[in-house]
Design an enzyme around this catalytic site. Structure first.
Site, PDB file in Angstrom:
ATOM      1  N   LYS A 140      -3.387  -1.196  -0.762  1.00 53.32           N
ATOM      2  CA  LYS A 140      -2.240  -2.097  -0.618  1.00 53.32           C
ATOM      3  C   LYS A 140      -0.918  -1.433  -0.984  1.00 53.32           C
ATOM      4  O   LYS A 140       0.120  -1.714  -0.369  1.00 53.32           O
ATOM      5  CB  LYS A 140      -2.461  -3.360  -1.453  1.00 53.32           C
ATOM      6  N   ARG A 156     -10.128  -4.573  11.256  1.00 56.06           N
ATOM      7  CA  ARG A 156     -11.406  -5.010  11.830  1.00 56.06           C
ATOM      8  C   ARG A 156     -11.168  -6.257  12.668  1.00 56.06           C
ATOM      9  O   ARG A 156     -10.065  -6.791  12.703  1.00 56.06           O
ATOM     10  CB  ARG A 156     -12.386  -5.362  10.708  1.00 56.06           C
ATOM     11  N   GLU A 192       4.206  -8.626  -7.290  1.00 60.53           N
ATOM     12  CA  GLU A 192       5.122  -9.075  -6.247  1.00 60.53           C
ATOM     13  C   GLU A 192       5.745 -10.407  -6.629  1.00 60.53           C
ATOM     14  O   GLU A 192       5.179 -11.169  -7.414  1.00 60.53           O
ATOM     15  CB  GLU A 192       4.379  -9.254  -4.911  1.00 60.53           C
TER      16      GLU A 192
END
Length: 472
Positions: free
Chosen positions: A115, A291, A199
């Protein structure tokens, strides 16, 4: 085109991939373990092989799966979703053994699976990201400093996260300090390392994601967005395409950004960029899933693009046959996940045997499943029984069609999410598009439903009462 593909998965997604392969004239190979010898995906495939006894590691045994592909002459492996689908080591092993991995290159999987690094890449590509730490937090003191700069509330999350694990909302410094250690420990347990990011937490957010599709020649398009805001335990329950939030102009703007970003990282195959959205429709990048998504059917329904087939075509070296201008968004599609869970008990898994199973049908209704009467719900795998998908030209008609289809769907033997989903479809705020990721918390009345009793069960109950009364 491939002659034979091994499907390294189970359940509805294995059935979905096998169906796509059959339509392309490709032979299929299924894998299974001792408890799934009669599973639907096993029956659908041209060949099937038991590769394990333990249900917990059958679909995670990368070396055995690749070796089997070589033994049976499969040229490619489709990983589906979950299990090894986003495992860069598995994709790399396929490459090393000369097997085509139906998905992006392993280096891209590795990059987007981190991430912190993926956020940096998106920033460089001009994609908006949530204000917060530039990389992995060094310690709780750094977390406190950044939180003070950007303001509370903040979100602590695992860098290697997924499935809602390793995530904590902190509304003040005291909560941040307390949650830091908890999030760290959860991340270590779930992902093998405790790297954390911080965040800004967006209040009343929506979860919006863009579907991208790219080939190996640098051509990339987007297929619009989905709204996946209605969730339980940070996992999706209802998905919608297109969202009710974005205007056509916003869709075009953010779509162009995700296409640009995908091109810059050399992305090919199907992929999804996930965003958090504020009330004004501003999107902030969260992560990229490399995916096929569980919810891909709603995008297929509004665009007419068979995403799974194109995954296979792209892996085989075909060029995209679509330009961005070819993509049209037609009507609305909704997907409801039918899970073997008890919503009234915190969505606790419901283990047992399906005693009655009736699937709805009709115009604009699609069901993706691997279930049937006698199907065993075990504690070893995800609780998903089926995905119910509807399409209609208008939003209101799509909601009504979903409600009707849910009311027609019959499953007994285990608890399911169907009664909850029916109430969601009836709810005025949902119908008006007034929902966020906090929808279930803010609408407790949707959990207020009567337990369904099958007609056969009721007749048996009355018969027993009468027999008892007469001493029979």
């Amino acid at each position: 085109m491939f002659k034979k593909v091994l499907v390294a998965n189970r359940g509805e997604i294995a059935c979905r991939v096998i169906r796509a392969c059959k339509e392309l004239g490709i032979q299929t190979v299924a894998i299974y373990n001792e408890i799934e010898s009669t599973a639907r995906h096993v029956k659908m495939a041209d060949e099937a092989y038991m590769i394990g006894v333990n249900p917990l590691d059958t679909y995670l045994n990368a070396e055995r799966i690749v070796d089997l592909a070589l033994e049976v002459g499969a040229e490619a492996i489709h990983p589906g979703y979950g299990f090894l689908a986003e495992n860069e080591h598995f994709a790399r092993l396929c490459e090393e053994k000369g097997i085509t991995f139906i998905g992006p290159h392993w280096k891209v999987i590795e990059l987007m699976g981190d991430k912190a690094r993926s956020k940096e890449v998106m920033k460089r590509a001009g994609v908006p990201t949530v204000p917060g730490s530039d990389g992995i937090l060094k310690d709780v003191e750094e977390a406190k400093r950044i939180a003070k700069e950007i303001g509370y509330p903040v979100l602590l999350k695992a860098s290697a996260g997924g499935g809602g694990r390793g995530i904590r909302i902190c509304r003040n410094e005291e909560e941040l300090v307390r949650n830091y250690e908890n999030a760290y420990n959860e991340a270590v347990k779930a992902f093998g390392r405790g790297d954390l990011l911080l965040e800004k937490y967006i209040e009343n957010p929506k979860h919006i994601e863009f579907q991208v599709l790219g080939d190996k020649y640098g051509n990339v398009i987007h297929l619009g967005e989905r709204d996946c805001s209605i969730q339980r335990r940070n996992q999706k329950l209802v998905e919608i395409a297109p969202s009710l939030l974005l205007t056509p102009e916003q869709r075009e703007y953010y779509g162009s950004l995700v296409v640009k970003a995908a091109k810059e990282i050399g992305y090919y195959s199907a992929g999804t960029m996930e965003f958090i959205a504020d009330e004004k429709g501003n999107l902030y990048f969260i992560e990229m899933n490399t995916r096929i998504q569980v919810e891909h059917p709603v995008t297929e329904m509004i665009t007419g693009v068979d995403i799974v087939k194109w995954q296979i075509r792209i892996a085989a070296g075909e060029r995209l046959r679509y330009s961005q201008e070819d993509i049209r968004f037609n009507g609305y599609s909704i997907e409801c996940r039918i899970n073997a869970e008890d919503p009234k008990k915190g969505f606790a898994p419901s283990i047992g045997t399906i005693e009655r199973y009736y699937v709805p049908g009709g115009f604009g209704i699609r069901v993706e499943h691997a279930s049937s009467k006698g199907y065993e719900i075990t504690p070893y795998y995800d609780s998903l029984i089926a995905k119910l998908i509807v399409w209609a030209p208008l939003w209101e008609v799509a909601v009504d069609r979903m409600r009707s289809a849910l009311e027609t769907y019959e499953i007994s033997g285990v608890k399911t999410t169907i009664p909850l989903l029916i109430n969601i479809m009836k709810d005025k705020d949902f119908r008006d598009g007034k929902f966020t990721t906090r929808y279930l918390e803010e609408h407790p009345h949707v959990f207020d439903y009567a337990e369904h009793r099958d007609k056969e069960d009721f007749v048996a109950f009355i018969s027993a009462v009468i027999a008892s009364y007469h001493g029979l």
